[in-house]
Scaffold this motif. Sequence first.
Motif, PDB file in Angstrom:
ATOM      1  N   MET A   1     -14.052 -20.226  -8.952  1.00 43.31           N
ATOM      2  CA  MET A   1     -14.381 -18.891  -8.611  1.00 43.31           C
ATOM      3  C   MET A   1     -15.240 -18.332  -9.710  1.00 43.31           C
ATOM      4  N   SER A   2     -16.011 -17.294  -9.384  1.00 42.69           N
ATOM      5  CA  SER A   2     -16.934 -16.696 -10.346  1.00 42.69           C
ATOM      6  C   SER A   2     -16.671 -15.204 -10.460  1.00 42.69           C
ATOM      7  N   ILE A   3     -16.963 -14.683 -11.654  1.00 45.74           N
ATOM      8  CA  ILE A   3     -16.902 -13.247 -11.886  1.00 45.74           C
ATOM      9  C   ILE A   3     -18.280 -12.813 -12.376  1.00 45.74           C
ATOM     10  N   ALA A   4     -18.898 -11.917 -11.624  1.00 43.45           N
ATOM     11  CA  ALA A   4     -20.247 -11.447 -11.941  1.00 43.45           C
ATOM     12  C   ALA A   4     -20.181 -10.174 -12.785  1.00 43.45           C
ATOM     13  N   LYS A   5     -21.315  -9.815 -13.354  1.00 42.89           N
ATOM     14  CA  LYS A   5     -21.371  -8.613 -14.179  1.00 42.89           C
ATOM     15  C   LYS A   5     -21.561  -7.348 -13.350  1.00 42.89           C
ATOM     16  N   GLN A   6     -21.927  -7.504 -12.066  1.00 50.13           N
ATOM     17  CA  GLN A   6     -22.155  -6.359 -11.183  1.00 50.13           C
ATOM     18  C   GLN A   6     -21.361  -6.539  -9.899  1.00 50.13           C
ATOM     19  N   LEU A   7     -21.155  -5.437  -9.194  1.00 45.45           N
ATOM     20  CA  LEU A   7     -20.489  -5.501  -7.892  1.00 45.45           C
ATOM     21  C   LEU A   7     -21.303  -6.332  -6.913  1.00 45.45           C
ATOM     22  N   PRO A   8     -20.735  -7.102  -6.054  1.00 45.60           N
ATOM     23  CA  PRO A   8     -19.315  -7.419  -6.037  1.00 45.60           C
ATOM     24  C   PRO A   8     -18.999  -8.394  -7.173  1.00 45.60           C
ATOM     25  N   TYR A   9     -17.934  -8.140  -7.889  1.00 41.96           N
ATOM     26  CA  TYR A   9     -17.625  -8.937  -9.070  1.00 41.96           C
ATOM     27  C   TYR A   9     -17.104 -10.343  -8.749  1.00 41.96           C
ATOM     28  N   LEU A  10     -16.296 -10.442  -7.712  1.00 40.35           N
ATOM     29  CA  LEU A  10     -15.567 -11.690  -7.460  1.00 40.35           C
ATOM     30  C   LEU A  10     -16.207 -12.535  -6.366  1.00 40.35           C
ATOM     31  N   TYR A  11     -16.322 -13.830  -6.656  1.00 40.04           N
ATOM     32  CA  TYR A  11     -16.874 -14.802  -5.699  1.00 40.04           C
ATOM     33  C   TYR A  11     -15.956 -16.007  -5.642  1.00 40.04           C
ATOM     34  N   LEU A  12     -15.683 -16.457  -4.436  1.00 38.84           N
ATOM     35  CA  LEU A  12     -14.906 -17.673  -4.235  1.00 38.84           C
ATOM     36  C   LEU A  12     -15.764 -18.616  -3.417  1.00 38.84           C
ATOM     37  N   ASP A  13     -16.059 -19.776  -3.966  1.00 38.29           N
ATOM     38  CA  ASP A  13     -16.940 -20.734  -3.291  1.00 38.29           C
ATOM     39  C   ASP A  13     -18.263 -20.070  -2.895  1.00 38.29           C
ATOM     40  N   SER A  14     -18.841 -19.296  -3.779  1.00 39.38           N
ATOM     41  CA  SER A  14     -20.129 -18.608  -3.603  1.00 39.38           C
ATOM     42  C   SER A  14     -20.093 -17.466  -2.594  1.00 39.38           C
ATOM     43  N   THR A  15     -18.914 -17.101  -2.102  1.00 45.96           N
ATOM     44  CA  THR A  15     -18.767 -16.019  -1.144  1.00 45.96           C
ATOM     45  C   THR A  15     -18.107 -14.825  -1.828  1.00 45.96           C
ATOM     46  N   PRO A  16     -18.701 -13.632  -1.718  1.00 47.78           N
ATOM     47  CA  PRO A  16     -18.061 -12.456  -2.311  1.00 47.78           C
ATOM     48  C   PRO A  16     -16.697 -12.200  -1.671  1.00 47.78           C
ATOM     49  N   VAL A  17     -15.708 -11.889  -2.498  1.00 47.87           N
ATOM     50  CA  VAL A  17     -14.359 -11.603  -1.993  1.00 47.87           C
ATOM     51  C   VAL A  17     -13.784 -10.382  -2.714  1.00 47.87           C
ATOM     52  N   THR A  18     -12.885  -9.710  -2.022  1.00 55.85           N
ATOM     53  CA  THR A  18     -12.135  -8.630  -2.651  1.00 55.85           C
ATOM     54  C   THR A  18     -10.984  -9.254  -3.438  1.00 55.85           C
ATOM     55  N   LEU A  19     -10.376  -8.473  -4.300  1.00 57.48           N
ATOM     56  CA  LEU A  19      -9.229  -8.975  -5.041  1.00 57.48           C
ATOM     57  C   LEU A  19      -8.092  -9.345  -4.086  1.00 57.48           C
ATOM     58  N   GLU A  20      -7.897  -8.544  -3.052  1.00 56.35           N
ATOM     59  CA  GLU A  20      -6.837  -8.815  -2.079  1.00 56.35           C
ATOM     60  C   GLU A  20      -7.077 -10.136  -1.352  1.00 56.35           C
ATOM     61  N   ARG A  21      -8.308 -10.362  -0.955  1.00 55.04           N
ATOM     62  CA  ARG A  21      -8.652 -11.625  -0.270  1.00 55.04           C
ATOM     63  C   ARG A  21      -8.472 -12.809  -1.225  1.00 55.04           C
ATOM     64  N   LEU A  22      -8.879 -12.625  -2.475  1.00 54.75           N
ATOM     65  CA  LEU A  22      -8.720 -13.679  -3.475  1.00 54.75           C
ATOM     66  C   LEU A  22      -7.249 -14.017  -3.655  1.00 54.75           C
ATOM     67  N   GLN A  23      -6.402 -12.996  -3.735  1.00 54.95           N
ATOM     68  CA  GLN A  23      -4.971 -13.235  -3.899  1.00 54.95           C
ATOM     69  C   GLN A  23      -4.416 -14.080  -2.755  1.00 54.95           C
TER      70      GLN A  23
END
Length: 75
Positions: A1-23
């Motif tokens: 998973m990746s954390i970017a410096k700008q919104l959206p911050y979280l990526y899972l397998d190159s797909t932006p995800v919310t924290l809830e979806r990541l959990q």
Amino acid sequence: MSIAKQLPYLYLDSTPVTLERLQGELQARAAKNPAVTLTIRADTDAPVGQLLKVRDAAQAAKIKTLSIYTKKAQP
């Protein structure tokens, strides 16, 4: 998973995800494979708070092994 410096911050397998979806994804993957490892790649300028939220989500999912490294921030 990746954390970017700008919104959206979280990526899972190159797909932006919310924290809830990541959990949810982390819990599902840990249930499927209890030995799963989470590798976190964060921009050097990514908010530290996002990294801590991801770490907490991994702990809640009972993921025991985390790898964290940074990548150079993109201009």
